[in-house]
Design an enzyme around this catalytic site. Structure first.
Site, short mmCIF file in Angstrom:
data_model
loop_
_atom_site.label_atom_id
_atom_site.label_comp_id
_atom_site.label_asym_id
_atom_site.label_seq_id
_atom_site.Cartn_x
_atom_site.Cartn_y
_atom_site.Cartn_z
N GLU A 41 50.21 42.74 50.09
CA GLU A 41 49.12 43.22 48.94
C GLU A 41 47.71 42.50 49.48
O GLU A 41 47.80 41.60 50.49
CB GLU A 41 49.27 42.51 47.43
CG GLU A 41 50.03 43.63 46.68
CD GLU A 41 48.97 44.48 45.95
OE1 GLU A 41 47.92 44.64 46.63
OE2 GLU A 41 49.33 45.35 45.46
N ARG A 135 51.14 35.70 36.17
CA ARG A 135 50.52 35.41 37.51
C ARG A 135 49.28 36.12 37.88
O ARG A 135 49.19 37.40 37.31
CB ARG A 135 51.51 35.81 38.66
CG ARG A 135 51.89 37.10 39.06
CD ARG A 135 52.65 37.31 40.24
NE ARG A 135 52.91 38.61 40.66
CZ ARG A 135 52.19 39.38 41.18
NH1 ARG A 135 50.86 39.51 41.49
NH2 ARG A 135 52.61 40.88 41.28
N ASN A 137 47.04 38.93 40.09
CA ASN A 137 47.55 39.94 40.84
C ASN A 137 46.24 40.30 41.77
O ASN A 137 45.81 39.12 42.36
CB ASN A 137 47.87 41.27 39.93
CG ASN A 137 48.69 42.27 40.99
OD1 ASN A 137 49.38 42.08 42.05
ND2 ASN A 137 48.43 43.47 40.55
N GLU A 155 56.86 40.84 37.73
CA GLU A 155 57.43 42.03 37.69
C GLU A 155 59.02 42.04 38.19
O GLU A 155 59.80 43.03 38.14
CB GLU A 155 56.79 43.14 38.36
CG GLU A 155 56.73 43.13 39.74
CD GLU A 155 55.72 42.20 40.42
OE1 GLU A 155 55.06 42.65 41.41
OE2 GLU A 155 55.42 41.14 39.84
N ASN A 187 45.08 45.41 38.46
CA ASN A 187 45.18 46.12 39.69
C ASN A 187 44.13 46.27 40.32
O ASN A 187 43.04 45.38 40.53
CB ASN A 187 46.22 47.18 39.65
CG ASN A 187 47.33 46.95 40.84
OD1 ASN A 187 47.00 46.43 41.88
ND2 ASN A 187 48.57 47.15 40.16
N ASP A 242 48.09 51.42 42.04
CA ASP A 242 48.14 50.26 42.49
C ASP A 242 46.60 49.61 43.06
O ASP A 242 45.65 49.81 42.29
CB ASP A 242 49.19 49.94 43.53
CG ASP A 242 49.56 48.66 43.77
OD1 ASP A 242 48.85 47.61 43.47
OD2 ASP A 242 50.91 48.53 43.82
#
Length: 334
Positions: A41, A135, A137, A155, A187, A242
């Site tokens: 990510e 948390r 992201n 998740e 996101n 995303d």
């Protein structure tokens, strides 16, 4: 390596306007020589070092891909298992702001050492017991260097659609400000300074939202509007939007977790104009980089609820031949 000359299929069209789509675009997808990530990510291209920084969330690792060397370096952040983003700190060599659980910490990393330590905690959020499974992201700096980062429910063992306990935060001038609340999965983030807009994705909403943004004050003005809705007759599709980036012409690039694609979107029309295809399902985020900012770097994951996804899931890719250029990504100003 994948070479395609791709046209959007009827099944991929998410709005009635897409029925008119005839656009074709050649491009090339190549896998980079990087480790496969359980949940790759947060790609950030650093112009100064000509490097792509990104993270592997649940392995607590930060990564650097050197363009000049065509080589990856990775470091484990000591005593941390969940690392959600990495953004260089402006004016401070080898310093990075990283999301660690519900905290934002500052690490010192030379980009080569196999370990890195958290030097200090910049701030912590959501300390109440009901948020203990949250948390951070995605996190990015806006064009003026303010850090935007949002939270979500972890998740791995839950359906993110069952919770709306996330919040989007802005950190600037040593102040933490709540920007949006009741978020399912905070996101993608990106900005268009020319038009005064900010674009934001809450994956649970299944859309991209366009917001009016005051760049001088770092404030979101109003609730904005939906740029594109990915739901199908009000129902969940087989993916969620995303991470996201933007090019110089204002087109958005949205990663899709579940259907092996990055969608290029015209926000003025709310239309997908190109579907970029990858050889794995869980595409997580993207960022423009390279010496001319014309390479789209794309991260992915191999995480699965029952078993891991097969390679090349978890790979990091580069896409060339798009005929587009990105904007230099901002560093965090502390």
């Amino acid at each position: 390596m994948i070479e395609r000359n791709t046209e959007i299929s009827e099944s991929e069209m998410k709005t009635k306007n897409l029925q008119k789509l005839k656009h074709k675009m050649p491009y090339k997808v190549e896998q980079l020589p990087t480790k496969l990530a359980y949940l790759g990510e947060g790609p950030h291209w650093d112009v100064e070092t000509q490097s792509l920084y990104f993270i592997d969330i649940y392995n607590g690792r930060v990564h650097r891909y050197s363009y000049d060397e065509n080589k990856e370096y990775t470091a484990k952040i000591e005593n941390e298992d969940v690392v959600s983003f990495i953004v260089p700190v402006d004016g401070a060599k080898n310093k990075f702001a990283v999301g660690i659980g519900r905290r934002v910490g500052i690490i010192d990393w030379d980009g080569k050492s196999p370990k890195a330590k958290v030097e200090r905690i910049a701030f912590e959020v959501e300390t109440e017991n009901e948020y203990k499974m949250n948390r951070f992201n995605d996190g990015k700096a806006d064009p003026r260097g303010r850090l935007f980062a949002g939270t979500m429910r972890m998740e791995r063992d839950v359906d993110i659609f069952d919770y709306r306990l996330g919040t989007l935060y802005n950190f600037g001038n040593n102040l933490v400000t709540k920007m949006r609340s009741s978020i399912g999965c905070s996101n993608g983030l990106t900005w268009n300074e020319k038009t005064g807009k900010m674009y934001y994705i809450d994956s649970v909403d299944l859309n991209v939202r366009e917001l009016n943004y005051d760049f001088d004050k770092g404030q979101i003005i109003g609730d904005g509007s939906v740029t594109i809705d990915f739901s199908e007759s009000g129902k969940r599709p087989n993916f969620v939007p995303d991470g996201m980036t933007i090019d110089c012409d204002g087109f958005l690039y949205v990663a899709t977790f579940g259907v092996s694609k990055v969608f290029k979107i015209d926000p003025k029309k709310g239309e997908i104009v190109l579907s970029i295809e990858f050889p794995c399902e869980q595409i997580t985020s993207c960022a423009f980089g390279g010496p001319n900012l014309d390479i789209l770097y794309v991260t992915s994951a191999y995480m699965g609820k029952d078993k891991d996804k097969p390679a090349p899931a978890g790979a990091t890719f580069q896409v060339t031949g798009l005929g587009a250029k990105g904007l230099p990504m901002a560093k965090v100003r502390l």
